[in-house]
Design an enzyme around this catalytic site. Structure first.
Site, PDB file in Angstrom:
ATOM      1  N   SER A 146      44.242  42.017  29.442  1.00 26.88           N
ATOM      2  CA  SER A 146      43.859  41.996  28.032  1.00 26.88           C
ATOM      3  C   SER A 146      42.567  42.766  27.873  1.00 26.88           C
ATOM      4  O   SER A 146      41.778  42.885  28.820  1.00 26.88           O
ATOM      5  CB  SER A 146      43.656  40.557  27.552  1.00 26.88           C
ATOM      6  OG  SER A 146      43.108  40.525  26.243  1.00 26.88           O
ATOM      7  N   TYR A 159      40.441  31.938  28.694  1.00 25.88           N
ATOM      8  CA  TYR A 159      41.437  33.017  28.719  1.00 25.88           C
ATOM      9  C   TYR A 159      40.811  34.291  29.275  1.00 25.88           C
ATOM     10  O   TYR A 159      41.341  34.924  30.191  1.00 25.88           O
ATOM     11  CB  TYR A 159      41.956  33.240  27.300  1.00 25.88           C
ATOM     12  CG  TYR A 159      42.877  34.433  27.135  1.00 25.88           C
ATOM     13  CD1 TYR A 159      44.196  34.381  27.572  1.00 25.88           C
ATOM     14  CD2 TYR A 159      42.428  35.595  26.510  1.00 25.88           C
ATOM     15  CE1 TYR A 159      45.046  35.474  27.406  1.00 25.88           C
ATOM     16  CE2 TYR A 159      43.268  36.681  26.333  1.00 25.88           C
ATOM     17  CZ  TYR A 159      44.575  36.614  26.780  1.00 25.88           C
ATOM     18  OH  TYR A 159      45.412  37.697  26.615  1.00 25.88           O
ATOM     19  N   LYS A 163      41.536  36.723  32.625  1.00 27.93           N
ATOM     20  CA  LYS A 163      41.949  38.114  32.442  1.00 27.93           C
ATOM     21  C   LYS A 163      40.985  39.081  33.128  1.00 27.93           C
ATOM     22  O   LYS A 163      41.412  40.130  33.642  1.00 27.93           O
ATOM     23  CB  LYS A 163      42.078  38.433  30.946  1.00 27.93           C
ATOM     24  CG  LYS A 163      43.230  37.710  30.266  1.00 27.93           C
ATOM     25  CD  LYS A 163      44.573  38.091  30.876  1.00 27.93           C
ATOM     26  CE  LYS A 163      45.737  37.506  30.094  1.00 27.93           C
ATOM     27  NZ  LYS A 163      47.049  37.900  30.666  1.00 27.93           N
TER      28      LYS A 163
END
Length: 298
Positions: A146, A159, A163
């Site tokens: 991401s 998150y 990533k």
């Protein structure tokens, strides 16, 4: 990797969103598709639709957080189609309540995010890369990371941390394969805003990783903002088109937009200058990305 026809692609998280779009895009190139997803019904829906369209496809229920299930996915894929030429480690989740201070995330959020977003990639590499190397044929591996793995700030910490790590292990994969002189290319996909259901990930959270009192709720204001942002974002099909181009070109870094470049550069410049950074919020960056996409369309 240039020649896709007759080859096999294994795609995790292929029951919806970017994974589903990649399945269709590579199928149109003549590839056989292993549709892997934690949601067995979603995997079967996509596989059935591909088969109805004249493509060869196999649905496999797979929780990428489980090394045993990923190993079984590899065994099934090779036994069914004889080889795997393209691996897309695409499955990912975002725990709700993503815009809060980092110390407020419960342990269940940390574990779930790292189990899927990071260890899901590691499990894929451990089970598939040795088999792909043993084939001695041309191949490619795509990690869906991401842009959140390249920029920083207070938002979406569990998150983004996973990533960031996914980007790093994909760089290590690229370097290791280069050192071996292996004919396997690598791409780390770092999407910006994409119109998917990733922010509805709570539907797939394991029962044992549900925090006491339930998952955190986003504010109503944030829900409204997010709904508008994602409704106007680029489509999974647009991303899949960029992915196939990156695979063809053996391109390591694939960013779906240049609208986060300034934030990436600002962070890196602060590191090199040994200076304290000023981070733009991910939400504000996403709004900027959407505004620019709208202006481009107009």
């Amino acid at each position: 990797m240039i020649d896709f026809d007759g080859k096999t692609a294994v795609i995790t998280g292929a029951g919806s969103g970017m994974g589903e779009a990649m399945a269709w895009r590579f199928a149109r190139e003549g590839m056989k598709i292993v549709v892997a997803d934690i949601d067995a019904a979603a995997a079967k829906r996509v596989s059935d639709a591909l088969q109805a369209g004249g493509h060869r496809a196999l649905p496999v229920r797979c929780d990428v957080a489980s090394p045993e299930e990923v190993e079984a996915l590899a065994v099934t894929s090779f036994e069914t189609f004889g080889s795997v030429d393209l691996l897309c480690n695409n499955a990912g989740i975002v725990p709700s309540g993503r815009f809060r201070p980092v110390w407020e995330y419960p342990l269940e959020d940390w574990k779930w995010s790292f189990d899927v977003n990071l260890m899901g990639v590691a499990h894929g590499l451990r089970s598939f890369v040795p088999r792909m190397l043993a084939q001695g044929t041309e191949g490619h591996i795509v990690t869906t990371a991401s842009v959140a793995g390249l920029v920083s700030g207070s938002g979406s910490a569990v998150y983004s941390a996973a990533k960031f790590a996914a980007v790093r292990i994909t760089e290590a994969l690229y370097a290791s394969l280069q050192e071996l002189g292996a004919p396997i290319g690598v791409t780390v996909l770092c999407p910006g805003l994409v119109n998917t259901k990733i922010y509805q990930s709570e539907r797939n959270r394991p029962q044992e990783l549900r925090p006491d009192g339930g998952a955190a709720e986003e504010t109503e204001e944030l829900k409204a903002i997010a709904a508008n942002l994602y409704a106007g974002a680029i489509s999974p099909a647009d991303v899949a088109e960029q992915v196939i181009g990156a695979v063809r070109a053996n391109q390591l870094y694939l960013l779906t937009t240049d609208k986060f470049d300034e934030a990436i550069e600002t962070r890196m410049r602060a590191i090199l200058d040994r200076a304290n950074p000023t981070f733009a919020g991910l939400l504000e960056l996403s709004k900027r990305d959407l505004r620019n996409e709208g202006e481009k369309a107009a």
